[in-house]
Scaffold this motif. Structure first.
Motif, short mmCIF file in Angstrom:
data_model
loop_
_atom_site.label_atom_id
_atom_site.label_comp_id
_atom_site.label_asym_id
_atom_site.label_seq_id
_atom_site.Cartn_x
_atom_site.Cartn_y
_atom_site.Cartn_z
N CYS A 185 -2.91 -43.91 14.81
CA CYS A 185 -2.00 -42.86 15.21
C CYS A 185 -0.70 -42.73 15.11
O CYS A 185 0.57 -43.52 14.82
CB CYS A 185 -1.83 -43.47 17.35
SG CYS A 185 -1.23 -42.50 17.90
N GLY A 193 -5.33 -45.73 20.23
CA GLY A 193 -4.15 -45.16 20.14
C GLY A 193 -4.40 -44.24 21.01
O GLY A 193 -4.46 -43.94 22.30
N CYS A 194 -3.32 -42.57 20.96
CA CYS A 194 -2.92 -41.43 21.79
C CYS A 194 -4.30 -41.20 21.96
O CYS A 194 -4.62 -40.73 23.27
CB CYS A 194 -1.81 -40.94 21.61
SG CYS A 194 -2.48 -39.83 20.23
N CYS A 200 -6.26 -40.00 15.46
CA CYS A 200 -6.52 -40.28 16.27
C CYS A 200 -8.27 -39.55 16.99
O CYS A 200 -9.06 -39.80 16.88
CB CYS A 200 -6.06 -39.96 17.87
SG CYS A 200 -4.39 -41.66 18.28
#
Length: 220
Positions: A185, A193-194, A200
């Motif tokens: 990320c 991750g985000c 991502c």
């Protein structure tokens, strides 16, 4: 004894390459570069993964790169954006793989290591020119000539997409470990991750395609 040095960021790709190297070489080391990257957490993640897998990790100061070029990975005031109109994403760092592989080669020769391993790929990527097979082959020749040494740069992921990279991790018995412990990320969030940044999205898309095909066939 076959020795290898993995250029290692602690992300999905380089960690998959680490497990690949551990399967294919007798002795493996990793090298991580500190170039004042946006998420310094990746250096600590790389150290931890190397420790978990029982391999030596060396961190090299590459802060000079931060002084030479401006991009979203080295400047917090530059927004992370995908490429527009055929341009490169703002996360492209000019010369990064060139320098990393060159410095890794110097380190490898000093240690009597011929094999360099990098997780670059041109099948399912963000368009970075220094991830292409032609660049890697060209640099391999240049390094051999520059140091009069027989380097071989291995790119296990070059011709596979993210779905196939997850499949390779599964074949290596490392799927869950890589999913939970790596940092891909751009916002510095370990694991899945985000979910919003380009890295991502690429990772997640490949993961979902891989999981859709598995149906309980994971090697855990």
């Amino acid at each position: 004894m076959k020795k290898a040095l993995v250029v290692f960021s602690g992300g999905q790709d380089s960690t998959t390459c680490l497990f690949w190297a551990l399967k294919n070489f007798d002795e493996v080391e990793t090298v991580t570069f500190d170039y004042n990257q946006r998420h310094k957490e990746e250096i600590e993640v790389a150290k931890k993964i190397a420790q978990d897998q029982g391999v030596k990790n060396t961190v090299i100061d590459m802060s000079l790169l931060n002084q030479l070029t401006s991009n979203a990975l080295t400047r917090t005031d530059i927004e992370i954006k995908e490429g527009e109109g055929g341009g490169l994403p703002t996360t492209f760092v000019d010369g990064r793989n060139h320098l990393f592989l060159s410095f890794a080669a110097i380190m490898a020769k000093a240690k009597g290591i011929n094999n360099l391993i990098t997780g670059v790929c041109e099948t399912d990527f963000s368009g970075y020119p220094d991830c292409r097979d032609m660049f890697v082959k060209s640099l391999n020749v240049t390094l051999n000539l520059a140091m009069d040494y027989n380097f071989v740069i291995h790119t296990p992921l070059m011709w596979i997409d993210k779905k196939e990279t997850w499949a390779l991790a599964n074949e290596l018995g490392a799927f869950e470990y890589i999913r939970e412990n790596t940092l891909t990320c751009y916002n510095g969030i370990i694991g899945d991750g985000c979910g919003e940044c380009p890295a991502c999205k690429l990772r997640s898309d490949g993961l979902q395609k891989f999981l859709a095909e598995q149906g309980g066939k994971l090697h855990v």
